[in-house]
Every structure is written in structure tokens, then in C-alpha cells.
Design a protein around this motif. Structure first.
Motif, PDB file in Angstrom:
ATOM      1  N   UNK A   5       1.108  -1.174  -0.023  1.00  0.00           N
ATOM      2  CA  UNK A   5      -0.122  -0.070   0.182  1.00  0.00           C
ATOM      3  C   UNK A   5       1.130   1.105   0.332  1.00  0.00           C
ATOM      4  N   UNK A   6       0.857   1.926  -1.006  1.00  0.00           N
ATOM      5  CA  UNK A   6       1.587   3.156  -1.245  1.00  0.00           C
ATOM      6  C   UNK A   6       1.135   3.726  -0.753  1.00  0.00           C
ATOM      7  N   UNK A   7       1.884   5.003  -0.215  1.00  0.00           N
ATOM      8  CA  UNK A   7       1.078   7.035   0.435  1.00  0.00           C
ATOM      9  C   UNK A   7       2.267   7.573  -0.007  1.00  0.00           C
ATOM     10  N   UNK A   8       1.620   8.814   0.077  1.00  0.00           N
ATOM     11  CA  UNK A   8       2.430  10.583   0.237  1.00  0.00           C
ATOM     12  C   UNK A   8       2.674  10.774  -0.966  1.00  0.00           C
ATOM     13  N   UNK A   9       2.057  10.386  -2.279  1.00  0.00           N
ATOM     14  CA  UNK A   9       2.168  11.391  -3.610  1.00  0.00           C
ATOM     15  C   UNK A   9       1.327  12.459  -3.398  1.00  0.00           C
ATOM     16  N   UNK A  10       1.564  13.680  -4.453  1.00  0.00           N
ATOM     17  CA  UNK A  10       1.124  14.999  -3.921  1.00  0.00           C
ATOM     18  C   UNK A  10       1.438  15.535  -5.362  1.00  0.00           C
ATOM     19  N   UNK A  11       1.414  17.314  -5.095  1.00  0.00           N
ATOM     20  CA  UNK A  11       1.596  18.277  -6.160  1.00  0.00           C
ATOM     21  C   UNK A  11       2.664  18.749  -5.144  1.00  0.00           C
ATOM     22  N   UNK A  12       3.885  18.700  -6.085  1.00  0.00           N
ATOM     23  CA  UNK A  12       5.411  19.332  -5.480  1.00  0.00           C
ATOM     24  C   UNK A  12       5.987  20.727  -7.110  1.00  0.00           C
ATOM     25  N   UNK A  13       6.505  22.023  -6.536  1.00  0.00           N
ATOM     26  CA  UNK A  13       7.333  22.400  -7.556  1.00  0.00           C
ATOM     27  C   UNK A  13       8.367  22.096  -8.022  1.00  0.00           C
ATOM     28  N   UNK A  14       8.058  21.878  -9.333  1.00  0.00           N
ATOM     29  CA  UNK A  14       9.936  21.737  -9.967  1.00  0.00           C
ATOM     30  C   UNK A  14      11.115  21.850  -8.825  1.00  0.00           C
ATOM     31  N   UNK A  15      12.361  20.947  -8.375  1.00  0.00           N
ATOM     32  CA  UNK A  15      13.255  21.590  -7.101  1.00  0.00           C
ATOM     33  C   UNK A  15      12.237  21.213  -5.833  1.00  0.00           C
ATOM     34  N   UNK A  16      11.100  20.370  -5.475  1.00  0.00           N
ATOM     35  CA  UNK A  16      11.114  20.104  -4.307  1.00  0.00           C
ATOM     36  C   UNK A  16      11.480  19.024  -4.711  1.00  0.00           C
TER      37      UNK A  16
END
Length: 125
Positions: A5-16
């Protein structure tokens, strides 16, 4: 059977940075390695990194120096720490249970048919 079970994905800015996790459960005595794959729209699923039971790791050239795979056996969890993220890292990331082999100084990973549901990582430019 092995459950992932995966978790922790999301939206991040380049370089983050972002860290995704994979909790492992079930019958794992036959499993000696875990890997992270990713699949971008219209692309094949590719191996990003893997880690053996003994902690040996290997990375795709495109992520070397930016991604780090690790495992916490006490928590039955596999991590993928990602830094300096790029728009081309955008994909669904999948955890996999697999088989590790070493031949000379080379490491080899063969995925078994145990996959998580995936976690989306989006990198904005």
C-alpha cells in the motif's frame, strides 16, 4: 500473498522534495527485495530503484543522485525519498515485491506479481 500500500504522493513544484511510502504486509518470507516503479501517461512502466534485504540499492540513471530508496524493517515500510524533482518525474509510482540477484559487482531485480495501487506524483514547472 503480499500486500503493498503506497502513500505520500502529491503535487510539488519543480526543485522540491517528496517522500513516498509503501507498507508491506502478508506472507513475505519468499521476498528478498522491493522496488519502486513509475508510469507516466502513454509510457511503459519503468524501474526507478530497488533495495535488497541486505540493503543493496540500485537506481535508474535518470534519478541517480536525486532519489533514495530505503527500508524500515520494524515498520515493514519501503520509502522513496525524492529531491530536486523535475516535471519529467511526474508519474504514478508503484511499489513492487521482487527478487534480487547479484552477479559479480552487478545487481539484478526481477519483479514478482505483487503491486500496490500506485500513488500519483505531480511536479509543476
Amino acid at each position: 500473498q503480499v500486500q503493498l500500500v503506497e502513500s505520500g504522493g502529491g503535487l510539488v513544484q519543480a526543485g522540491g522534495s517528496l517522500r513516498i511510502s509503501c507498507v508491506v504486509s502478508g506472507t513475505t518470507f519468499s521476498i528478498n527485495a522491493f522496488g519502486w516503479y513509475r508510469q507516466a501517461p502513454g509510457q511503459h512502466r519503468e524501474l526507478v530503484a530497488f533495495i535488497s534485504g541486505g540493503g543493496r540499492t540500485n537506481y535508474a540513471e535518470s534519478v541517480k543522485g536525486r532519489f533514495t530508496i530505503s527500508r524500515d524493517n520494524a515498520k515493514n515500510t519501503i520509502y522513496l525519498q525524492m529531491i530536486i524533482l523535475k516535471p519529467e518525474d511526474k508519474a504514478v509510482y508503484y511499489c513492487n515485491a521482487g527478487d534480487f540477484r547479484q552477479s559479480g559487482g552487478s545487481y539484478y531485480y526481477t519483479p514478482l506479481n505483487y503491486w500496490g495501487q500506485g500513488t500519483q506524483v505531480t511536479v509543476s514547472s
